[in-house]
Write a protein that holds these residues in place. Sequence first.
Motif, PDB file in Angstrom:
ATOM      1  N   PRO A   1       0.770  -1.138  -0.019  1.00 30.69           N
ATOM      2  CA  PRO A   1       0.109   0.082   0.048  1.00 30.69           C
ATOM      3  C   PRO A   1       0.969   1.209  -0.009  1.00 30.69           C
ATOM      4  CG  PRO A   1      -0.876  -1.474   1.590  1.00 30.69           C
ATOM      5  CD  PRO A   1       0.303  -1.991   1.220  1.00 30.69           C
TER       6      PRO A   1
ATOM      7  N   ALA B   1      -9.445  -4.613  -4.745  1.00 36.00           N
ATOM      8  CA  ALA B   1      -9.254  -5.803  -4.079  1.00 36.00           C
ATOM      9  C   ALA B   1     -10.469  -6.746  -5.061  1.00 36.00           C
ATOM     10  CB  ALA B   1      -9.710  -5.795  -2.889  1.00 36.00           C
TER      11      ALA B   1
ATOM     12  N   LYS C   1      -7.577  -3.112   4.772  1.00 35.22           N
ATOM     13  CA  LYS C   1      -6.288  -4.000   5.051  1.00 35.22           C
ATOM     14  C   LYS C   1      -5.709  -3.914   6.489  1.00 35.22           C
ATOM     15  CE  LYS C   1      -5.005  -2.485   0.468  1.00 35.22           C
ATOM     16  NZ  LYS C   1      -4.103  -1.677  -0.495  1.00 35.22           N
ATOM     17  N   SER C   2      -4.855  -5.024   6.905  1.00 34.32           N
ATOM     18  CA  SER C   2      -4.327  -5.145   8.035  1.00 34.32           C
ATOM     19  C   SER C   2      -3.203  -3.925   7.946  1.00 34.32           C
ATOM     20  CB  SER C   2      -3.724  -6.321   8.381  1.00 34.32           C
ATOM     21  OG  SER C   2      -2.632  -6.682   7.467  1.00 34.32           O
TER      22      SER C   2
ATOM     23  N   GLY D   1      -0.502  -4.340   5.361  1.00 34.36           N
ATOM     24  CA  GLY D   1      -0.623  -4.101   3.997  1.00 34.36           C
ATOM     25  C   GLY D   1      -1.556  -5.367   3.413  1.00 34.36           C
ATOM     26  N   LYS D   2      -2.113  -6.510   4.244  1.00 33.59           N
ATOM     27  CA  LYS D   2      -2.689  -7.554   3.546  1.00 33.59           C
ATOM     28  C   LYS D   2      -4.433  -6.955   3.447  1.00 33.59           C
ATOM     29  CE  LYS D   2       0.211 -11.219   5.089  1.00 33.59           C
ATOM     30  NZ  LYS D   2       0.093 -12.587   5.969  1.00 33.59           N
ATOM     31  N   ILE D   3      -4.921  -7.443   2.244  1.00 29.92           N
ATOM     32  CA  ILE D   3      -6.080  -7.023   2.134  1.00 29.92           C
ATOM     33  C   ILE D   3      -7.065  -7.920   2.901  1.00 29.92           C
ATOM     34  CG2 ILE D   3      -7.976  -7.208   0.229  1.00 29.92           C
ATOM     35  CD1 ILE D   3      -5.812  -6.558  -1.649  1.00 29.92           C
TER      36      ILE D   3
END
Length: 577
Positions: A304, A490, A551-552, A555-557
């Motif tokens: 991101p 996403a 997102k976390s 950066g994970k969706i």
Amino acid sequence: MVFYPPAWVPKLPFDPPDSITIGDFMRSEETGRHPIAKSRNPFTCGITGKTYTTAESFERVNLLAKALSKTMGWEPNADSPWDKVIGVFSFNTIDYLSVMFAVHRLSGIASPANVACSASELEHQLKSSGAKVLFTCVPVLETALAAAKGAGIPEDKIFLMDLPHHAPKPHFKTVDDLIQEGRSLPDLEPLRWSKGQGARQVAFLCYSSGTSGLPKAVMISHRNVIANAMQYCVFESVHRKKLGIDTQVELGILPFSHIYGLVVVAVSATWRGDEIIVLPRFELNQFLQAIEKFKINHLPLVPPIIVRLLSSREICKKYDLSSVRFIFVGAAPTGKETVEGLLRLFPKWTLGQGYGLTETSTVVCSTSELDVEQGTSGSLLPSTRAKLVSPDGQEITAYNTPGELLVQGPSVVLGYLNNEKATSEAFIFDEDGRWLRTGDEVMVTKSASGNEHLTIVDRLKELIKVKGHQVAPAELEAHLLSHPAVDDCAVISVPDDRDGEVPKAFVVTSAEVSSRKDEDIAAEILKFVQDHKAHYKWLKGGVEFIDVIPKSPSGKILRRLLRDREREARRAKVSKI
């Protein structure tokens, strides 16, 4: 077939120590750390410039340990480590690691928590870990207090970390207060650990985000972290030597609560003598100012942030970023179009990717600056072995053939706390020993130089099955990000009467199309995919515009939130009918 690191990757000079704490490993030149006299200050605040030398940092750990010992009645060689657990719920600070090493000095355990946690999520972590103390900071104090109350932690066992421009709160002791107390206290007795205790004893309880349900507590031993720091630094030593790099300045913006920021940045980089410029969170101008002011060379980032740089070209031009040499991206794959866009913007930069998990104490494979193959996550680290297996359990021996990645090595963790079912599902045993099932679909490829690289395809649970074809959301997302109308996106699977599942895109539009109609932009995006991708990859589930992609912090969706949104929308539609 077992895959190994390429021939150019050195072997570890010795087995990772199994009878010392991470803190002792960091202090001792006998265990291979960069000479202390030649090391940079380990942590410097990127906002105020406040810093401590390596020796001062070590002293702060000891003083904190003494104060914590007195406050809690914890002794280094008494009671179980599970009786001495602290929670750390804070933005990055220059004392973040000192706090966790202090409890290790007492043979206790640290459990870092994501600052994005809600009070109920943090309460769950504090309860399940058995935390008796909580270190936090002013911006998230309200959440911390609510969670601590639910977990039975009294307010006099809550301590504040120092953050720039945030004054301490009355009635709460700070880390500096504890350090001052420690100066008048007697020295602690030395730790008396038995042989192999560092391999058995938990150092960190890190909570994996998971795809559903409550997060699981991953038990990470002292030796796991020591091993990965050695593996990563030995891997990088080859290109650092050839490039003439002794020590360097790195950015510390990734959350130290996340295994990536904790091990790759906070532990590994300072062990090899580098300096970390610490920022509490990502704010674009502050980020760029820190690079310019401290002449940062190495940027460990998440996708991101890369996307944000690409959408902020004019702002970036206002700063001198010429000190940057290498960008290391982890936590989630970065698409080819995104990488190419960044390198067009900053042609003198080199970008490499890595791959790892909480369950591997971070890095499994990484990109060497001397062997960059865009689209891959680099080569296996020293002492790491890998296998690929098909859905029916058959080993894959061919290149460019996807399968689930299995990993073996000294950084693979002990298992999940109080969760035998999850532990048994995560690990398998065969004639080659114990393997971690990563749940990721991966291919082994060869770079132009002939070295084996790993290419991360997608999470197996997130692959979209369209009439016998598998569609990787990450591939479509990377393609969509190359469209000028798409600022972020996403892709998820949605049910379809004809094909079973089809892809659907959630899109955040760029500012340059703000005056256009949504239906026109959606039609353009659909055609963009149809013109470049196979028919089963078309967005038959449609395009939905959204203000922000969930997102976390790493950066994970968070696709499960988008799937929940989709289910609610479908229920509402059915109820209207």
